[in-house]
Design a protein around this motif. Structure first.
Motif, PDB file in Angstrom:
ATOM      1  N   ARG A 178       0.817  -1.211   0.000  1.00 28.69           N
ATOM      2  CA  ARG A 178       0.000   0.000   0.000  1.00 28.69           C
ATOM      3  C   ARG A 178       0.852   1.263   0.000  1.00 28.69           C
ATOM      4  O   ARG A 178       0.438   2.286   0.514  1.00 28.69           O
ATOM      5  CB  ARG A 178      -0.904  -0.004   1.218  1.00 28.69           C
ATOM      6  N   THR A 179       2.026   1.231  -0.595  1.00 28.58           N
ATOM      7  CA  THR A 179       2.919   2.387  -0.562  1.00 28.58           C
ATOM      8  C   THR A 179       2.752   3.298  -1.770  1.00 28.58           C
ATOM      9  O   THR A 179       3.475   4.268  -1.902  1.00 28.58           O
ATOM     10  CB  THR A 179       4.385   1.924  -0.488  1.00 28.58           C
ATOM     11  N   LEU A 190       3.293  12.623   0.831  1.00 28.62           N
ATOM     12  CA  LEU A 190       4.504  13.242   1.357  1.00 28.62           C
ATOM     13  C   LEU A 190       4.831  14.534   0.623  1.00 28.62           C
ATOM     14  O   LEU A 190       5.302  15.497   1.233  1.00 28.62           O
ATOM     15  CB  LEU A 190       5.683  12.268   1.264  1.00 28.62           C
ATOM     16  N   ALA A 191       4.574  14.581  -0.678  1.00 32.78           N
ATOM     17  CA  ALA A 191       4.809  15.813  -1.434  1.00 32.78           C
ATOM     18  C   ALA A 191       3.871  16.913  -0.951  1.00 32.78           C
ATOM     19  O   ALA A 191       4.283  18.067  -0.788  1.00 32.78           O
ATOM     20  CB  ALA A 191       4.619  15.562  -2.926  1.00 32.78           C
ATOM     21  N   GLY A 192       2.618  16.575  -0.710  1.00 36.77           N
ATOM     22  CA  GLY A 192       1.676  17.560  -0.194  1.00 36.77           C
ATOM     23  C   GLY A 192       2.052  18.046   1.186  1.00 36.77           C
ATOM     24  O   GLY A 192       1.926  19.228   1.507  1.00 36.77           O
ATOM     25  N   TYR A 193       2.541  17.139   2.020  1.00 34.71           N
ATOM     26  CA  TYR A 193       2.971  17.519   3.366  1.00 34.71           C
ATOM     27  C   TYR A 193       4.193  18.436   3.304  1.00 34.71           C
ATOM     28  O   TYR A 193       4.285  19.391   4.076  1.00 34.71           O
ATOM     29  CB  TYR A 193       3.286  16.269   4.180  1.00 34.71           C
ATOM     30  N   GLU A 194       5.094  18.174   2.379  1.00 28.99           N
ATOM     31  CA  GLU A 194       6.278  19.023   2.234  1.00 28.99           C
ATOM     32  C   GLU A 194       5.877  20.428   1.776  1.00 28.99           C
ATOM     33  O   GLU A 194       6.413  21.426   2.270  1.00 28.99           O
ATOM     34  CB  GLU A 194       7.252  18.397   1.243  1.00 28.99           C
ATOM     35  N   LYS A 195       4.918  20.524   0.874  1.00 34.53           N
ATOM     36  CA  LYS A 195       4.427  21.841   0.447  1.00 34.53           C
ATOM     37  C   LYS A 195       3.790  22.576   1.623  1.00 34.53           C
ATOM     38  O   LYS A 195       3.962  23.786   1.788  1.00 34.53           O
ATOM     39  CB  LYS A 195       3.399  21.690  -0.677  1.00 34.53           C
ATOM     40  N   PHE A 196       3.046  21.848   2.434  1.00 33.31           N
ATOM     41  CA  PHE A 196       2.420  22.453   3.610  1.00 33.31           C
ATOM     42  C   PHE A 196       3.470  22.971   4.582  1.00 33.31           C
ATOM     43  O   PHE A 196       3.350  24.090   5.100  1.00 33.31           O
ATOM     44  CB  PHE A 196       1.526  21.411   4.294  1.00 33.31           C
TER      45      PHE A 196
END
Length: 56
Positions: free
Chosen positions: A28-29, A36-42
């Motif tokens: 499920r990866t 993770l990309a969205g979290y980094e932008k945040f």
């Protein structure tokens, strides 16, 4: 015939357990990269200093 029915019950249970086990152990990866990309932008947006008035 009744003995055959009693033998089929554990067989169906084993097949069902094998299907459930393969589903539970699936990989499920695939969605992690986008999350993770969205979290980094945040994080980058939250670390930027604010310009203009300083809200208290």
């Amino acid at each position: 015939m009744a003995a055959l029915a009693w033998l089929l019950i554990p067989l169906f249970a084993a097949v069902g357990a094998a299907i459930w086990g393969s589903w539970a152990a699936r990989n499920r990866t695939t969605g992690d990269v986008a999350e993770l990309a969205g979290y980094e932008k945040f994080r980058e947006a939250m670390q930027k200093s604010h310009s203009g008035s300083d809200a208290v």
